[in-house]
Write an enzyme that holds these catalytic residues in place. Structure first.
Site, PDB file in Angstrom:
ATOM      1  N   LEU A  43       0.761  -1.265  -0.035  1.00  0.00           N
ATOM      2  CA  LEU A  43       0.136  -0.128  -0.057  1.00  0.00           C
ATOM      3  C   LEU A  43       0.908   1.295   0.065  1.00  0.00           C
ATOM      4  O   LEU A  43       2.063   1.103   0.423  1.00  0.00           O
ATOM      5  CB  LEU A  43      -0.851  -0.026   1.237  1.00  0.00           C
ATOM      6  N   SER A  58       3.102   2.069   3.129  1.00  0.00           N
ATOM      7  CA  SER A  58       3.778   0.872   3.651  1.00  0.00           C
ATOM      8  C   SER A  58       5.374   0.884   3.894  1.00  0.00           C
ATOM      9  O   SER A  58       5.744   0.077   4.578  1.00  0.00           O
ATOM     10  CB  SER A  58       3.373  -0.387   2.716  1.00  0.00           C
ATOM     11  N   LYS A  68       7.456   1.129   1.013  1.00  0.00           N
ATOM     12  CA  LYS A  68       8.542   0.464  -0.204  1.00  0.00           C
ATOM     13  C   LYS A  68       9.615   1.355  -0.347  1.00  0.00           C
ATOM     14  O   LYS A  68      10.674   0.869  -0.638  1.00  0.00           O
ATOM     15  CB  LYS A  68       7.388   0.589  -1.374  1.00  0.00           C
ATOM     16  N   THR A 111      11.111   3.493   1.271  1.00  0.00           N
ATOM     17  CA  THR A 111      12.142   3.481   2.449  1.00  0.00           C
ATOM     18  C   THR A 111      12.996   2.230   2.451  1.00  0.00           C
ATOM     19  O   THR A 111      14.238   2.235   2.416  1.00  0.00           O
ATOM     20  CB  THR A 111      11.348   3.429   3.824  1.00  0.00           C
ATOM     21  N   ASP A 160       6.279   6.599  -8.418  1.00  0.00           N
ATOM     22  CA  ASP A 160       5.955   7.965  -8.340  1.00  0.00           C
ATOM     23  C   ASP A 160       7.046   8.570  -9.118  1.00  0.00           C
ATOM     24  O   ASP A 160       6.395   9.420  -9.970  1.00  0.00           O
ATOM     25  CB  ASP A 160       6.330   8.447  -6.944  1.00  0.00           C
ATOM     26  N   ARG A 165      -2.005   1.314 -14.406  1.00  0.00           N
ATOM     27  CA  ARG A 165      -1.438   0.801 -13.196  1.00  0.00           C
ATOM     28  C   ARG A 165      -0.658  -0.445 -13.788  1.00  0.00           C
ATOM     29  O   ARG A 165       0.286  -0.748 -13.545  1.00  0.00           O
ATOM     30  CB  ARG A 165      -2.583   0.300 -12.093  1.00  0.00           C
ATOM     31  N   SER A 212       1.453  -1.800  -7.152  1.00  0.00           N
ATOM     32  CA  SER A 212       1.105  -3.002  -8.157  1.00  0.00           C
ATOM     33  C   SER A 212      -0.259  -3.728  -7.304  1.00  0.00           C
ATOM     34  O   SER A 212       0.107  -4.648  -6.964  1.00  0.00           O
ATOM     35  CB  SER A 212       2.382  -3.811  -8.158  1.00  0.00           C
TER      36      SER A 212
END
Ligand code: PPS
Ligand code: ADP
Length: 207
Positions: free
Chosen positions: A38, A41, A43, A45, A67, A84, A108
Protein backbone atom coordinates in the site's frame (compact mmCIF):
# COMPACT_ATOMS: atom_id res chain seq x y z
CA UNK A 1 -3.39 1.45 -46.26
CA UNK A 2 -0.99 3.25 -43.92
CA UNK A 3 2.02 1.20 -42.76
CA UNK A 4 2.84 3.64 -39.93
CA UNK A 5 3.19 1.68 -36.68
CA UNK A 6 2.89 -1.68 -38.41
CA UNK A 7 4.75 -4.22 -36.21
CA UNK A 8 5.71 -6.14 -39.34
CA UNK A 9 8.10 -3.25 -40.12
CA UNK A 10 9.90 -3.40 -36.77
CA UNK A 11 12.90 -5.67 -36.46
CA UNK A 12 14.88 -6.92 -33.47
CA UNK A 13 18.58 -6.00 -33.41
CA UNK A 14 20.81 -8.46 -31.62
CA UNK A 15 23.54 -6.91 -29.44
CA UNK A 16 26.89 -8.74 -29.69
CA UNK A 17 27.58 -8.06 -25.99
CA UNK A 18 25.21 -10.34 -24.07
CA UNK A 19 23.79 -10.27 -20.57
CA UNK A 20 26.28 -12.86 -19.33
CA UNK A 21 29.19 -10.65 -20.39
CA UNK A 22 27.68 -7.62 -18.70
CA UNK A 23 27.12 -9.61 -15.55
CA UNK A 24 30.69 -10.84 -15.54
CA UNK A 25 31.88 -7.26 -15.83
CA UNK A 26 29.71 -6.22 -12.91
CA UNK A 27 30.23 -9.42 -10.93
CA UNK A 28 26.56 -9.77 -10.11
CA UNK A 29 23.36 -11.14 -11.59
CA UNK A 30 20.88 -8.76 -13.16
CA UNK A 31 17.58 -9.23 -11.42
CA UNK A 32 14.46 -7.46 -10.28
CA UNK A 33 13.63 -6.94 -6.64
CA UNK A 34 9.92 -6.27 -6.72
CA UNK A 35 8.44 -4.40 -3.77
CA UNK A 36 4.66 -4.19 -3.57
CA UNK A 37 2.43 -2.75 -0.86
CA UNK A 38 0.00 0.00 0.00
CA UNK A 39 0.91 3.65 -0.27
CA UNK A 40 2.75 4.47 2.97
CA UNK A 41 3.72 0.85 3.67
CA UNK A 42 7.43 1.66 3.40
CA UNK A 43 8.27 0.58 -0.15
CA UNK A 44 10.45 3.58 -0.99
CA UNK A 45 12.13 3.49 2.40
CA UNK A 46 13.11 -0.14 1.92
CA UNK A 47 14.13 0.49 -1.71
CA UNK A 48 16.51 3.29 -0.65
CA UNK A 49 17.96 1.38 2.24
CA UNK A 50 18.50 -1.68 0.05
CA UNK A 51 20.08 0.45 -2.68
CA UNK A 52 22.48 1.93 -0.12
CA UNK A 53 23.37 -1.49 1.31
CA UNK A 54 24.08 -2.91 -2.15
CA UNK A 55 26.13 0.14 -3.09
CA UNK A 56 28.29 -0.31 -0.01
CA UNK A 57 28.92 -3.89 -1.13
CA UNK A 58 30.02 -2.70 -4.57
CA UNK A 59 26.84 -3.87 -6.29
CA UNK A 60 25.15 -1.79 -8.94
CA UNK A 61 21.45 -1.26 -8.38
CA UNK A 62 18.85 1.21 -9.53
CA UNK A 63 15.56 2.10 -7.90
CA UNK A 64 12.53 2.34 -10.15
CA UNK A 65 9.90 4.07 -8.09
CA UNK A 66 6.30 4.21 -9.34
CA UNK A 67 6.02 7.85 -8.27
CA UNK A 68 9.25 8.83 -10.02
CA UNK A 69 8.44 7.12 -13.30
CA UNK A 70 5.17 9.01 -13.37
CA UNK A 71 7.21 12.23 -13.48
CA UNK A 72 8.87 11.20 -16.74
CA UNK A 73 8.55 8.08 -18.79
CA UNK A 74 5.05 7.31 -17.54
CA UNK A 75 3.82 10.86 -17.12
CA UNK A 76 0.83 10.23 -19.35
CA UNK A 77 -0.39 7.37 -17.22
CA UNK A 78 -2.94 7.91 -14.52
CA UNK A 79 -4.44 5.44 -12.06
CA UNK A 80 -6.97 3.53 -14.13
CA UNK A 81 -6.51 -0.26 -13.88
CA UNK A 82 -4.94 -0.27 -17.38
CA UNK A 83 -2.47 2.47 -16.48
CA UNK A 84 -1.46 0.76 -13.26
CA UNK A 85 -0.73 -2.37 -15.25
CA UNK A 86 1.34 -0.46 -17.78
CA UNK A 87 3.44 1.39 -15.20
CA UNK A 88 7.02 0.03 -15.04
CA UNK A 89 6.49 -3.45 -16.57
CA UNK A 90 9.06 -3.71 -19.34
CA UNK A 91 11.41 -1.12 -17.86
CA UNK A 92 12.34 -3.37 -14.95
CA UNK A 93 13.09 -6.20 -17.31
CA UNK A 94 15.39 -3.97 -19.37
CA UNK A 95 17.35 -2.90 -16.30
CA UNK A 96 17.76 -6.51 -15.18
CA UNK A 97 18.88 -7.43 -18.66
CA UNK A 98 21.48 -4.66 -18.47
CA UNK A 99 22.93 -6.55 -15.49
CA UNK A 100 21.65 -4.23 -12.77
CA UNK A 101 19.82 -5.12 -9.60
CA UNK A 102 16.63 -3.28 -10.37
CA UNK A 103 14.64 -2.39 -7.28
CA UNK A 104 11.08 -1.80 -8.48
CA UNK A 105 8.96 -0.12 -5.86
CA UNK A 106 5.32 0.31 -6.77
CA UNK A 107 1.91 -0.40 -5.30
CA UNK A 108 1.13 -2.92 -8.04
CA UNK A 109 -2.30 -3.52 -6.55
CA UNK A 110 -3.78 -6.17 -8.80
CA UNK A 111 -2.90 -9.81 -8.40
CA UNK A 112 -3.14 -10.53 -12.10
CA UNK A 113 -0.41 -7.94 -12.74
CA UNK A 114 1.84 -9.58 -10.18
CA UNK A 115 1.37 -12.86 -12.03
CA UNK A 116 2.15 -11.12 -15.32
CA UNK A 117 5.40 -9.71 -13.88
CA UNK A 118 6.38 -13.17 -12.79
CA UNK A 119 5.72 -14.50 -16.26
CA UNK A 120 7.79 -11.65 -17.67
CA UNK A 121 10.78 -12.72 -15.56
CA UNK A 122 10.42 -16.45 -15.69
CA UNK A 123 13.83 -17.98 -15.23
CA UNK A 124 15.72 -17.23 -12.05
CA UNK A 125 19.00 -18.26 -13.68
CA UNK A 126 18.76 -15.54 -16.33
CA UNK A 127 16.57 -12.76 -15.05
CA UNK A 128 15.82 -13.56 -11.46
CA UNK A 129 13.39 -11.75 -9.31
CA UNK A 130 12.69 -11.45 -5.66
CA UNK A 131 9.17 -10.36 -4.77
CA UNK A 132 8.66 -8.47 -1.62
CA UNK A 133 5.33 -7.82 0.01
CA UNK A 134 5.18 -4.97 2.50
CA UNK A 135 2.31 -6.43 4.47
CA UNK A 136 1.50 -3.41 6.61
CA UNK A 137 -2.01 -2.74 7.92
CA UNK A 138 -3.97 -0.03 6.13
CA UNK A 139 -4.46 1.72 9.47
CA UNK A 140 -0.70 2.10 9.90
CA UNK A 141 -0.16 3.32 6.32
CA UNK A 142 -3.04 5.74 6.61
CA UNK A 143 -1.76 6.97 9.97
CA UNK A 144 1.61 7.76 8.37
CA UNK A 145 -0.28 9.66 5.65
CA UNK A 146 3.00 11.11 4.34
CA UNK A 147 1.61 13.30 1.59
CA UNK A 148 -1.91 13.79 2.92
CA UNK A 149 -3.31 11.62 0.13
CA UNK A 150 -5.30 9.24 2.32
CA UNK A 151 -7.09 12.20 3.90
CA UNK A 152 -8.02 13.52 0.47
CA UNK A 153 -9.18 10.04 -0.59
CA UNK A 154 -11.32 9.67 2.55
CA UNK A 155 -13.24 12.85 1.74
CA UNK A 156 -13.59 11.87 -1.93
CA UNK A 157 -11.13 14.46 -3.26
CA UNK A 158 -9.06 11.68 -4.82
CA UNK A 159 -11.05 8.95 -6.52
CA UNK A 160 -9.85 5.39 -6.95
CA UNK A 161 -7.25 5.50 -4.18
CA UNK A 162 -5.72 2.12 -3.38
CA UNK A 163 -7.02 0.68 -0.10
CA UNK A 164 -9.83 3.23 0.14
CA UNK A 165 -12.04 2.98 -2.92
CA UNK A 166 -9.79 0.87 -5.14
CA UNK A 167 -8.63 -2.63 -4.19
CA UNK A 168 -5.24 -3.84 -3.05
CA UNK A 169 -5.02 -7.58 -3.68
CA UNK A 170 -2.19 -9.03 -1.57
CA UNK A 171 0.06 -11.34 -3.61
CA UNK A 172 -0.63 -15.05 -3.10
CA UNK A 173 3.03 -15.95 -3.38
CA UNK A 174 6.16 -13.92 -2.80
CA UNK A 175 9.71 -14.65 -1.73
CA UNK A 176 9.68 -12.39 1.32
CA UNK A 177 6.86 -10.85 3.32
CA UNK A 178 7.61 -7.99 5.69
CA UNK A 179 5.26 -7.82 8.65
CA UNK A 180 5.01 -6.18 12.02
CA UNK A 181 6.83 -8.14 14.73
CA UNK A 182 4.90 -7.94 18.00
CA UNK A 183 3.27 -4.80 16.65
CA UNK A 184 6.62 -3.19 15.81
CA UNK A 185 7.76 -2.21 12.30
CA UNK A 186 11.19 -3.63 11.40
CA UNK A 187 13.77 -0.90 10.81
CA UNK A 188 14.78 -0.11 7.20
CA UNK A 189 18.20 -1.67 7.88
CA UNK A 190 16.64 -4.86 9.20
CA UNK A 191 14.43 -5.12 6.13
CA UNK A 192 17.31 -4.45 3.72
CA UNK A 193 19.47 -6.97 5.59
CA UNK A 194 16.77 -9.60 5.06
CA UNK A 195 16.75 -9.05 1.30
CA UNK A 196 20.52 -8.96 1.00
CA UNK A 197 20.85 -12.26 2.90
CA UNK A 198 18.24 -13.79 0.63
CA UNK A 199 20.08 -12.58 -2.45
CA UNK A 200 23.44 -13.74 -1.14
CA UNK A 201 22.10 -17.20 -0.36
CA UNK A 202 20.81 -17.54 -3.89
CA UNK A 203 23.94 -16.28 -5.60
CA UNK A 204 22.52 -13.05 -7.02
CA UNK A 205 25.45 -11.04 -5.71
CA UNK A 206 28.17 -12.83 -7.60
CA UNK A 207 28.39 -13.72 -11.28
N1 PPS B 1 -5.41 6.91 -6.84
C1 PPS B 1 -4.23 6.59 -6.33
N2 PPS B 1 -4.02 5.35 -5.81
C2 PPS B 1 -2.81 5.04 -5.29
N3 PPS B 1 -1.75 5.87 -5.24
C3 PPS B 1 -1.91 7.12 -5.74
C4 PPS B 1 -3.14 7.53 -6.29
N4 PPS B 1 -3.02 8.84 -6.71
C5 PPS B 1 -1.75 9.21 -6.42
N5 PPS B 1 -1.09 8.19 -5.83
C6 PPS B 1 0.35 8.24 -5.46
O1 PPS B 1 1.02 7.50 -6.47
C7 PPS B 1 1.91 6.54 -5.88
C8 PPS B 1 1.67 5.13 -6.45
O2 PPS B 1 2.20 5.02 -7.71
P1 PPS B 1 2.48 3.55 -8.30
O3 PPS B 1 2.99 3.74 -9.67
O4 PPS B 1 3.36 2.81 -7.34
O5 PPS B 1 1.05 2.88 -8.32
S1 PPS B 1 0.53 1.65 -9.17
O6 PPS B 1 1.48 0.52 -9.02
O7 PPS B 1 0.45 2.05 -10.58
O8 PPS B 1 -0.79 1.33 -8.61
C9 PPS B 1 1.61 6.50 -4.40
O9 PPS B 1 2.89 6.66 -3.84
P2 PPS B 1 3.48 5.70 -2.73
O10 PPS B 1 2.94 6.28 -1.48
O11 PPS B 1 4.95 5.88 -2.88
O12 PPS B 1 3.04 4.29 -2.96
C10 PPS B 1 0.69 7.67 -4.12
O13 PPS B 1 1.40 8.65 -3.41
N1 ADP C 1 10.61 0.65 8.62
C1 ADP C 1 10.17 1.87 8.91
N2 ADP C 1 10.29 2.36 10.15
C2 ADP C 1 9.81 3.60 10.44
N3 ADP C 1 9.22 4.44 9.57
C3 ADP C 1 9.07 4.00 8.31
C4 ADP C 1 9.54 2.70 7.92
N4 ADP C 1 9.24 2.53 6.62
C5 ADP C 1 8.64 3.66 6.22
N5 ADP C 1 8.55 4.56 7.23
C6 ADP C 1 7.96 5.90 7.15
O1 ADP C 1 6.66 5.76 6.59
C7 ADP C 1 6.41 6.78 5.63
C8 ADP C 1 6.00 6.13 4.31
O2 ADP C 1 7.11 5.40 3.82
P1 ADP C 1 7.41 5.28 2.26
O3 ADP C 1 8.69 4.52 2.14
O4 ADP C 1 7.33 6.61 1.60
O5 ADP C 1 6.18 4.37 1.79
P2 ADP C 1 5.66 4.04 0.33
O6 ADP C 1 6.80 4.19 -0.62
O7 ADP C 1 5.17 2.62 0.43
O8 ADP C 1 4.54 5.01 0.08
C9 ADP C 1 7.66 7.62 5.54
O9 ADP C 1 7.46 8.78 6.32
C10 ADP C 1 8.73 6.75 6.15
O10 ADP C 1 9.73 7.50 6.79
Amino acid sequence: MSTVGNPANIFWHENPVGKAEREKLLNQHGCVVWITGLSGSGKSTLACSLGRELQSRGKLSYVLDGDNLRHGLNKNLWFSPESRTENIREVAKLFANAGLICIASLISPYRKDGDAYRALLPDKKFIGRVSFFMNMPLQLCEGRNPRGLYKLARVGKIKGFTGIDDPYEPPLSCEIEIQLKDGVVPTPNEMAGQVVSYMEDRGFLEA
